[in-house]
Enzyme design. Sequence first.
Site, PDB file in Angstrom:
ATOM      1  N   HIS A 162       0.833  -1.200   0.000  1.00 17.39           N
ATOM      2  CA  HIS A 162       0.000   0.000   0.000  1.00 17.39           C
ATOM      3  C   HIS A 162       0.873   1.259   0.000  1.00 17.39           C
ATOM      4  O   HIS A 162       0.477   2.303  -0.518  1.00 17.39           O
ATOM      5  CB  HIS A 162      -0.916   0.034   1.231  1.00 17.39           C
ATOM      6  CG  HIS A 162      -1.986  -1.002   1.222  1.00 17.39           C
ATOM      7  ND1 HIS A 162      -1.771  -2.296   1.631  1.00 17.39           N
ATOM      8  CD2 HIS A 162      -3.285  -0.935   0.838  1.00 17.39           C
ATOM      9  CE1 HIS A 162      -2.894  -2.992   1.512  1.00 17.39           C
ATOM     10  NE2 HIS A 162      -3.824  -2.188   1.027  1.00 17.39           N
ATOM     11  N   ASP A 164      -4.839  -6.030  -7.851  1.00 21.23           N
ATOM     12  CA  ASP A 164      -5.086  -5.427  -6.548  1.00 21.23           C
ATOM     13  C   ASP A 164      -5.406  -3.946  -6.812  1.00 21.23           C
ATOM     14  O   ASP A 164      -5.307  -3.472  -7.952  1.00 21.23           O
ATOM     15  CB  ASP A 164      -3.865  -5.592  -5.649  1.00 21.23           C
ATOM     16  CG  ASP A 164      -4.224  -5.548  -4.162  1.00 21.23           C
ATOM     17  OD1 ASP A 164      -5.325  -5.085  -3.817  1.00 21.23           O
ATOM     18  OD2 ASP A 164      -3.386  -5.981  -3.343  1.00 21.23           O
TER      19      ASP A 164
END
Length: 613
Positions: free
Chosen positions: A259, A332
């Site tokens: 992230h 993702d």
Amino acid sequence: MHQQHRTSRRSLLTTAAAAAALTALGPGLPARASDASDASDAIGTDRRLRALIGRMSVEEKIGQLFVTRVYGHSATAPDQADIDANLRELGVRDAAELIAKYHVGGIIYFSWAHNTRDPHQIAGLSNGIQAAGLAQRVPVPLLIATDQEHGAVCRVGAPATLFPGAMAMGAGGSTEDARTLGRISGAELAAIGIRQDYSPDADVNINPANPVIGVRSFGADPAAVARMVAAEVRGYQDSSVAATAKHFPGHGDTSVDSHTGIPVITHTREQWDRLDAPPFRAAIAAGIDAIMTAHIQFPALDPSNDPATLSRPILTGILREQLGFDGVVITDSLGMKGVRDKYGDDRVPVLALKAGVDQLLDPPKLDVAFNGVRAAVASGELSESRLDESLLRILRLKERRGLFARPYVTARGVDRTVGTRAHLAAADEMAERTTTLLANPRGLLPLSRHSHRRLLIVGADPDSPSGTTGPPTQVLARALTELGFRTTVLSTGTLPSQARIDAAVRAASDGQDAVLVGTYNAGPGGAQSKLVAALGASGVPVVHLALRNPYDIAYLSGYAASLATYCWTDVELRSAARVLAGRARPRGRLPVAVPRADDPARDLYPIGHGLTY
């Protein structure tokens, strides 16, 4: 309350326009072509899906490849704050406008986007989204998805049934339980209109320092993880929900969170085959519908240092050609830093499609991503036939999971499926098979209400996962009080000050028979370790609970017994309370090794360790 319930039911009614749009699809597609005994049925289904694709413009085809967030509890009447967020981030007011403008093929639900207030509201939102999809010029139902991993990551909370997370399930070791979890969770998701779950996590967590996977993994043994992944896949797809194994080619040995950065996996190809690949092979053998990519660099698989999400050698060369996967490949989130470092937001979706991706998940700026793909098609960099290839896979998935035949859900289906007594009981029973007794050298456990009636409960109180009551100290106190103990609670947090530690020691010495202390990623030499040591020095017996990673015990001293719960959701904490009180035997076994703090190359506790009464 009764009026609110009637309103929820009305919100589930489909409009005549939506029904007409559904009829416009032509002769009904079979609900599950995979069940057809005659291959000609599948051929006929493909023919109709190709005809549907043939009616779409380039812009409609591009839109169908995107899955995006949208704010609001309603598809057409969100709160003003959510309208403002949609206008700011997406350039539309609500989900219906989003679908009309971009023709997106899917929407992902988040609790922070206010999509998941309660089951009836979620069902109404899903029906509104499907009505908008079927009201398009070329009507296509949407694939509504979410991250319902259970444990630490859950978007749909209570009153839906919440199960132990993956590492807890790995500690239980039952493939039957894993399949039951998938079947029940899938049935509840399907009842509220969610037909794709971004679960199970197929990563093999062999790195205790992994900041992003950890307890989201079933464990560190590739064969055991593979068995659990395959079982959960079958359970979800038994309930007509598309399972999605993640994060290919394997995110289990990282020390960087994708992230916020780009992890690099240093495994050789042989190590990948042995450590990372088995769960994905098992998922494919189980007939999984979708596989999610990882934003990681894997030089042994692709020396270009492109993240796997953008790597043709990894996604086409290995996943498609070598592993033989012909289902849907989804990225993702495209908003994560791990995929945005090297290329612009307009190029990332183009490169993902060229690598072999089908679905493009939640780009940070949908207009930039959409226009980037459109420009690539206009220039010839991406062919329209390449769009058709991905779109056919996506439509096959939608058809296989019954979306063309049954796009809408009903209030009755919500009431008879979501959070039923039988489902909640199943979750509690599973949790009892996962709680792991790591240490009990003095035989302190189980606690007796006669000799250890007065309990002080202290420790970390991390924010509770979605839909759980929390904080952990209060959940434990309620559960132990119901079991006949007298409890006092003192939350000390994940970074207790010296003053807070001193207060906990004073409270423990004030007539308490035992102290229960929960840790959350304690780490070496940290404040949580000092808290446990200080409590142990008080002379009051200390029971330690690892609320998340079981690795905490390596950094602690002064405890008389230690349990691992693998997560701090209600279902796992209630199980721990029953084990502490002797109402249940600890039956879990470590699915990961716990390395020694002073010599990480050696195990303090190996895989499979676990005591009982």
